[in-house]
Write a protein that holds these residues in place. Structure first.
Motif, PDB file in Angstrom:
ATOM      1  N   GLU A  65      -0.291   0.412  -7.433  1.00 25.67           N
ATOM      2  CA  GLU A  65       1.123   0.168  -7.099  1.00 25.67           C
ATOM      3  C   GLU A  65       1.421   0.628  -5.687  1.00 25.67           C
ATOM      4  O   GLU A  65       2.054  -0.084  -4.900  1.00 25.67           O
ATOM      5  CB  GLU A  65       2.042   0.921  -8.074  1.00 25.67           C
ATOM      6  CG  GLU A  65       2.201   0.271  -9.424  1.00 25.67           C
ATOM      7  CD  GLU A  65       2.710  -1.161  -9.319  1.00 25.67           C
ATOM      8  OE1 GLU A  65       1.978  -2.067  -9.771  1.00 25.67           O
ATOM      9  OE2 GLU A  65       3.814  -1.389  -8.777  1.00 25.67           O
ATOM     10  N   ILE A  66       0.962   1.842  -5.373  1.00 28.38           N
ATOM     11  CA  ILE A  66       1.172   2.363  -4.011  1.00 28.38           C
ATOM     12  C   ILE A  66       0.577   1.397  -2.987  1.00 28.38           C
ATOM     13  O   ILE A  66       1.199   1.103  -1.962  1.00 28.38           O
ATOM     14  CB  ILE A  66       0.547   3.778  -3.869  1.00 28.38           C
ATOM     15  CG1 ILE A  66       1.350   4.795  -4.698  1.00 28.38           C
ATOM     16  CG2 ILE A  66       0.479   4.202  -2.406  1.00 28.38           C
ATOM     17  CD1 ILE A  66       0.758   6.200  -4.691  1.00 28.38           C
TER      18      ILE A  66
ATOM     19  N   LYS B 188       0.374  -1.688  -2.909  1.00 28.04           N
ATOM     20  CA  LYS B 188       1.215  -2.865  -2.624  1.00 28.04           C
ATOM     21  C   LYS B 188       2.246  -2.580  -1.540  1.00 28.04           C
ATOM     22  O   LYS B 188       2.795  -3.500  -0.945  1.00 28.04           O
ATOM     23  CB  LYS B 188       1.955  -3.300  -3.898  1.00 28.04           C
ATOM     24  CG  LYS B 188       1.048  -3.803  -5.006  1.00 28.04           C
ATOM     25  CD  LYS B 188       1.871  -4.127  -6.249  1.00 28.04           C
ATOM     26  CE  LYS B 188       0.959  -4.478  -7.426  1.00 28.04           C
ATOM     27  NZ  LYS B 188       1.711  -4.566  -8.695  1.00 28.04           N
ATOM     28  N   TRP B 189       2.556  -1.303  -1.335  1.00 25.61           N
ATOM     29  CA  TRP B 189       3.675  -0.936  -0.456  1.00 25.61           C
ATOM     30  C   TRP B 189       3.249  -0.290   0.848  1.00 25.61           C
ATOM     31  O   TRP B 189       4.084  -0.128   1.751  1.00 25.61           O
ATOM     32  CB  TRP B 189       4.614   0.013  -1.214  1.00 25.61           C
ATOM     33  CG  TRP B 189       5.257  -0.663  -2.375  1.00 25.61           C
ATOM     34  CD1 TRP B 189       4.794  -0.718  -3.654  1.00 25.61           C
ATOM     35  CD2 TRP B 189       6.467  -1.425  -2.360  1.00 25.61           C
ATOM     36  NE1 TRP B 189       5.635  -1.464  -4.437  1.00 25.61           N
ATOM     37  CE2 TRP B 189       6.679  -1.905  -3.673  1.00 25.61           C
ATOM     38  CE3 TRP B 189       7.394  -1.744  -1.360  1.00 25.61           C
ATOM     39  CZ2 TRP B 189       7.772  -2.697  -4.016  1.00 25.61           C
ATOM     40  CZ3 TRP B 189       8.485  -2.521  -1.710  1.00 25.61           C
ATOM     41  CH2 TRP B 189       8.666  -2.999  -3.017  1.00 25.61           C
ATOM     42  N   VAL B 190       2.006   0.111   0.961  1.00 25.25           N
ATOM     43  CA  VAL B 190       1.557   0.788   2.197  1.00 25.25           C
ATOM     44  C   VAL B 190       1.604  -0.204   3.355  1.00 25.25           C
ATOM     45  O   VAL B 190       0.922  -1.229   3.326  1.00 25.25           O
ATOM     46  CB  VAL B 190       0.125   1.342   2.042  1.00 25.25           C
ATOM     47  CG1 VAL B 190      -0.426   1.813   3.391  1.00 25.25           C
ATOM     48  CG2 VAL B 190       0.091   2.481   1.023  1.00 25.25           C
ATOM     49  N   ALA B 191       2.442   0.077   4.343  1.00 23.15           N
ATOM     50  CA  ALA B 191       2.592  -0.801   5.502  1.00 23.15           C
ATOM     51  C   ALA B 191       3.404  -0.060   6.565  1.00 23.15           C
ATOM     52  O   ALA B 191       4.138   0.887   6.237  1.00 23.15           O
ATOM     53  CB  ALA B 191       3.336  -2.080   5.105  1.00 23.15           C
TER      54      ALA B 191
ATOM     55  N   VAL C  57       7.227   1.963   6.196  1.00 22.54           N
ATOM     56  CA  VAL C  57       7.526   2.543   4.882  1.00 22.54           C
ATOM     57  C   VAL C  57       7.455   4.070   4.968  1.00 22.54           C
ATOM     58  O   VAL C  57       6.553   4.610   5.616  1.00 22.54           O
ATOM     59  CB  VAL C  57       6.519   2.022   3.833  1.00 22.54           C
ATOM     60  CG1 VAL C  57       6.713   2.704   2.489  1.00 22.54           C
ATOM     61  CG2 VAL C  57       6.656   0.515   3.686  1.00 22.54           C
TER      62      VAL C  57
ATOM     63  N   ARG D 248       9.292   7.028  -0.060  1.00 25.13           N
ATOM     64  CA  ARG D 248       9.400   5.768  -0.814  1.00 25.13           C
ATOM     65  C   ARG D 248       8.148   5.577  -1.689  1.00 25.13           C
ATOM     66  O   ARG D 248       8.245   5.220  -2.866  1.00 25.13           O
ATOM     67  CB  ARG D 248       9.566   4.615   0.173  1.00 25.13           C
ATOM     68  CG  ARG D 248       9.705   3.268  -0.467  1.00 25.13           C
ATOM     69  CD  ARG D 248      11.164   2.898  -0.737  1.00 25.13           C
ATOM     70  NE  ARG D 248      11.241   1.745  -1.647  1.00 25.13           N
ATOM     71  CZ  ARG D 248      11.400   1.843  -2.969  1.00 25.13           C
ATOM     72  NH1 ARG D 248      11.546   3.009  -3.550  1.00 25.13           N
ATOM     73  NH2 ARG D 248      11.436   0.761  -3.721  1.00 25.13           N
ATOM     74  N   LEU D 249       6.984   5.817  -1.104  1.00 21.63           N
ATOM     75  CA  LEU D 249       5.731   5.672  -1.866  1.00 21.63           C
ATOM     76  C   LEU D 249       5.702   6.643  -3.044  1.00 21.63           C
ATOM     77  O   LEU D 249       5.244   6.302  -4.141  1.00 21.63           O
ATOM     78  CB  LEU D 249       4.512   5.919  -0.958  1.00 21.63           C
ATOM     79  CG  LEU D 249       4.325   4.954   0.214  1.00 21.63           C
ATOM     80  CD1 LEU D 249       3.100   5.371   1.041  1.00 21.63           C
ATOM     81  CD2 LEU D 249       4.177   3.507  -0.251  1.00 21.63           C
TER      82      LEU D 249
ATOM     83  N   ILE E 210       7.998   5.348  -5.858  1.00 21.88           N
ATOM     84  CA  ILE E 210       7.345   4.222  -6.547  1.00 21.88           C
ATOM     85  C   ILE E 210       6.320   4.749  -7.549  1.00 21.88           C
ATOM     86  O   ILE E 210       6.261   4.316  -8.704  1.00 21.88           O
ATOM     87  CB  ILE E 210       6.688   3.278  -5.508  1.00 21.88           C
ATOM     88  CG1 ILE E 210       7.777   2.493  -4.766  1.00 21.88           C
ATOM     89  CG2 ILE E 210       5.670   2.341  -6.164  1.00 21.88           C
ATOM     90  CD1 ILE E 210       7.309   1.881  -3.457  1.00 21.88           C
TER      91      ILE E 210
ATOM     92  N   THR F 153       7.772   7.877   8.635  1.00 21.00           N
ATOM     93  CA  THR F 153       7.632   6.430   8.498  1.00 21.00           C
ATOM     94  C   THR F 153       6.246   6.020   8.992  1.00 21.00           C
ATOM     95  O   THR F 153       5.879   6.350  10.126  1.00 21.00           O
ATOM     96  CB  THR F 153       8.730   5.726   9.326  1.00 21.00           C
ATOM     97  OG1 THR F 153       9.997   6.196   8.862  1.00 21.00           O
ATOM     98  CG2 THR F 153       8.675   4.221   9.168  1.00 21.00           C
TER      99      THR F 153
END
Ligand code: MF3
Ligand code: CO
Length: 260
Positions: A26-27, A29-32, A35, A39-40, A43, A84
């Protein structure tokens, strides 16, 4: 005291390990870039709770979050916050899930956007050092055989290995005996027996092995502020050989051709 797990208990460990593996998926999918680490963390916490698990790091020894965030020079135990992510960063995410009374522990270090080739190689080599350590975790061998395999692999490639932090036994508690150092001599340390469950987690530095703990009492970073990489699996020692309970497959699925 080293607790040997029955076949039934190892299946319960497998369930916890699968949930922690899915959480890192799941993490992934969001690492970018853009972010925040908080937030991570949110999630991950929500995913664990929605799936009936307990975020075992939250409140552990006073740790304030679900996931340890390891950005660039941070080795282990960084706090999530308003940092960030930027293009060129690396971020290790290390977390423990408790499910049905057993723990699963895993760490994955992600590149963020376009990362320096030498640092990408550090990630690949650290991940491979984990595989080398796992291969040494056979019934009848000793903890020192794992330690030596990791250290030899890492140092031959010109990196250094953190000594103050270790892998560990795992089961009903996230940290059980024995300690599993990432350096040491072959043939020493506790004998590996079928039913032992351990975490192997090399922390590998691009520069020197020296670390410092920040004034928050937790965040561990390299003294020279060069990058550090960290991968971790939870494994069970079986007669047939090491069984890796956690998996990077969910991370692979999430990253597609960005998976290293
Ligand atoms: N994998 C880490 C470890 O074995 C997870 C513990 S984080 C803590 O040390 F915050 F709970 F300490
Ligand atoms: Co661990």
């Amino acid at each position: 005291m080293i607790y040997l797990k029955t076949a039934e208990e190892i299946e319960l460990m497998q369930d916890a390990a699968t949930l922690v593996s899915r959480t890192l998926g799941e993490i992934a999918k969001w690492v970018a870039p853009g972010v925040t680490t908080l937030r991570l963390d949110t999630i991950a916490r929500e995913f664990i709770q929605d799936n009936g698990g307990k975020p075992a790091c939250l409140g552990y020894g006073g740790f304030p979050a679900t996931v340890c965030m390891e950005v660039n020079e941070t080795v282990v135990h960084g706090f999530p916050g308003n940092y960030t992510l930027r293009d060129g960063d690396i971020i290790g995410t290390d977390t423990v899930v408790e499910l049905n009374g057993f723990c699963g522990d895993m760490c994955y270090t992600f590149p963020v956007g376009d990362v320096d080739p030498a640092v990408m190689q550090l990630l690949r080599d650290t991940k491979e050092s984990l595989a080398v350590g796992i291969a040494a975790a056979r019934e009848g061998a000793r903890v020192g055989d794992i330690s030596n395999a990791v250290q030899t692999f890492v140092e031959r490639r010109g990196y250094s290995v953190v000594r103050e932090m270790c892998g560990h036994g795992i089961g009903r508690k996230m940290h059980e005996s024995p300690e599993v150092p990432n350096y040491g001599r072959r043939g020493i340390g506790p004998l590996l027996k079928a039913g032992m469950c351990i975490c192997i987690e090399p922390m590998v530095n691009l520069g020197s092995r020296n670390i410092v703990i920040e004034r928050d009492g937790w965040t561990c970073r390299t003294k020279d502020r060069k990058p550090s990489a960290h991968y971790e699996h939870t494994i069970a020692i079986r007669h047939e050989g090491p069984r890796v309970l956690t998996t990077f497959d969910y991370v692979r699925q999430a990253l597609g051709d960005r998976f290293i």
